[in-house]
Design an enzyme around this catalytic site. Structure first.
Site, PDB file in Angstrom:
ATOM      1  N   TYR B 123      -4.044  -0.885  -6.090  1.00  0.00           N
ATOM      2  CA  TYR B 123      -4.902  -1.116  -4.910  1.00  0.00           C
ATOM      3  C   TYR B 123      -6.191  -0.318  -5.036  1.00  0.00           C
ATOM      4  O   TYR B 123      -7.274  -0.790  -4.666  1.00  0.00           O
ATOM      5  CB  TYR B 123      -4.169  -0.759  -3.607  1.00  0.00           C
ATOM      6  CG  TYR B 123      -2.877  -1.522  -3.446  1.00  0.00           C
ATOM      7  CD1 TYR B 123      -2.827  -2.892  -3.715  1.00  0.00           C
ATOM      8  CD2 TYR B 123      -1.697  -0.897  -3.060  1.00  0.00           C
ATOM      9  CE1 TYR B 123      -1.640  -3.598  -3.608  1.00  0.00           C
ATOM     10  CE2 TYR B 123      -0.511  -1.592  -2.948  1.00  0.00           C
ATOM     11  CZ  TYR B 123      -0.485  -2.943  -3.232  1.00  0.00           C
ATOM     12  OH  TYR B 123       0.685  -3.639  -3.136  1.00  0.00           O
ATOM     13  N   ASP B 238       7.513  -7.929  -9.294  1.00  0.00           N
ATOM     14  CA  ASP B 238       8.252  -6.670  -9.178  1.00  0.00           C
ATOM     15  C   ASP B 238       9.027  -6.618  -7.859  1.00  0.00           C
ATOM     16  O   ASP B 238      10.188  -6.213  -7.826  1.00  0.00           O
ATOM     17  CB  ASP B 238       7.289  -5.471  -9.233  1.00  0.00           C
ATOM     18  CG  ASP B 238       6.679  -5.257 -10.620  1.00  0.00           C
ATOM     19  OD1 ASP B 238       7.248  -5.764 -11.601  1.00  0.00           O
ATOM     20  OD2 ASP B 238       5.634  -4.578 -10.706  1.00  0.00           O
TER      21      ASP B 238
END
Lengths: 87, 376
Positions: B123, B238
């Protein structure tokens, strides 16, 4: 001649599936039935399908927990005639 | 029962429950009680990726062309995901490692948390590219009331379990007073807190990410913010794997394949687990409302996004033994699936065809037919 199994999906579609030609999920898709999936790799469980009758065999070992009476069509093929609910 | 980093009690890990047995001593994997956790570790390692491998430079130009309402949607989602992964990057370690009792699960928890830290770093990678100074975005995560509401619900089950585990490990069972407040500690109560915590994490991995995933992939459908979308695909892959592990834990308890007391607790707290899931779904729908308050984006609106949350929730709840509570049985966003297929994930531009790193793979399969051409 290749063996094919009769697979009834959602009580309304009848498919002839040759286990050597790909997964159960691919057979469902080829028949134009709305399919549910994410990973197509046996770990997310999004394709979870109720196995009403018959046996499947797994071509890749699934990592998702398979509750009794369920199967994961993204990584299995029919091992007998089947009756499944894929909704 | 205090925690020891190397418990010298001789115990058989094959007979230990997943949690609250003897703490793990030897990290051995030659014998395993629940072998699936090592398979999850191997899968997670084969998924390894680094944010820096993905080129996000074009996203900066795309971002400038977005409308103000689209910018709000994009940035808000990144903030929310940053919160989720901030929690997930540390909490499984802090809450679960002190109480885990089998080595394969202990290592899975560490592997799982580690992969969440990669998400957190990604991020920053995305935001650093969009803004010269992304501090404002990060600083807002702690003070934004919409995010705060979610943070409270996400962290409270973890915090509760962590606090009571600390009391139990320092004072043992019984009543204990801390800062003028009395707490009654029993192992049974601790196990209940663990059950609720795992159900809350399961709901997080199952539905909480999907509103923002849908928005990201809706941008990608319009060929916008594609670097970001590549990263989010890796994250989604994931998260699906992490979800698989919490579903495993819950099902192993429910089916009595582990601690028999956890099976009783799973039955006793079934309604509470349902409530945790349903409130996560409600919060996600409210998040969709918040995202679209200044206007929708092409291909998505609040209504269709809420339908998607219901569709996903049905699927996830059936996986842990609940009936599907919502009418939404068909997928309202069918294009989402192509971003969620694990094999389609592209790591680096030169690796368009492969999704996971298979380092040093050697094909050891040799059949008699392969030697057919040889003669002695």
């Amino acid at each position: 001649m290749a063996t094919t199994f009769k697979v009834i999906v959602n009580g309304q579609h009848q498919l002839a599936v040759d286990p050597s030609q790909g997964t159960l999920l691919e057979a469902i898709e080829a028949a134009g039935i709305e399919s549910h999936f994410h990973c197509r790799n046996g770990f997310c469980g999004a394709c979870r399908t109720v196995l009403l009758e018959g046996q499947v065999s797994y071509i890749n070992e699934p990592l998702a927990f398979i509750r009794p009476g369920d199967c994961l069509p993204c990584c299995c093929v029919p091992a007998s005639d089947l009756n499944i609910e894929h909704r | 029962m205090s925690y020891s980093t190397f418990n010298q009690t001789v115990s058989n890990p094959l007979l230990e429950p997943m949690f609250f047995g003897n703490s793990v001593n030897v990290a051995r994997y030659d014998q395993q009680k629940h072998a699936v956790f090592e398979k999850l570790i191997e899968k997670q390692l084969s998924f390894f990726w680094r944010p820096e491998e993905i080129d996000v430079s074009r996203d900066r130009v795309d971002f400038q062309s977005l409308t103000d309402s689209e910018k709000h949607i994009f940035i808000s989602n990144l903030k929310y995901q940053t919160l989720l992964d901030s929690v997930q990057g540390r909490s499984p370690n802090i809450a679960l490692l002190p109480i885990v009792s089998i080595p394969e699960l202990e290592t899975w928890i560490e592997t799982w948390s580690f992969s969440e830290t990669i998400h957190s770093r990604s991020y920053t990678h995305i935001l650093r590219n969009l803004f010269t100074d992304p501090s404002e975005v990060f600083e807002d995560i702690v003070i934004n009331t919409e995010i705060q509401k979610r943070a409270t619900d996400i962290s409270r089950y973890y915090d509760d379990l962590i606090f009571y585990t600390q009391l139990w490990q320092t004072h043992g069972e019984g009543d204990v007073e801390v800062l003028g407040e009395k707490h009654s500690v029993t192992l049974r109560e601790l196990k209940k807190k663990l059950f609720l915590c795992i159900n809350s994490v399961n709901a997080l991995e199952a539905v909480r990410f999907y509103v923002s995933f849908a928005c990201t992939f809706a941008f990608a459908e319009r060929d916008l913010m594609e670097g970001n979308s590549k990263i989010i695909r890796l994250i989604a892959r994931d998260e699906n794997l992490h979800l698989s592990s919490t579903q495993q834990i819950i099902n192993l308890w429910q089916y009595g394949h582990d601690d028999p007391e956890m099976r009783e607790i799973a039955e006793e707290l079934r309604e509470d687990a349902l409530e945790i899931f349903m409130s996560a779904v409600e919060q996600e729908k409210k998040w969709a409302h918040y995202l679209f308050q200044h206007g929708s984006m092409i291909g998505l609106n609040e209504e269709i996004l809420c339908q998607y949350v219901e569709y996903i929730a049905n699927m996830r709840m059936q996986a842990i033994g609940f009936d599907a509570p919502f009418k939404q049985r068909s997928n309202p966003l069918p294009w989402m699936n192509k971003y969620l297929v694990s094999d389609n994930v592209q790591v680096a531009p030169q690796e368009a065809e492969i999704s996971s790193y298979l380092v040093g793979q050697i094909d050891n399969e040799v059949s008699a037919a392969d030697l057919g051409g040889f003669e002695l």
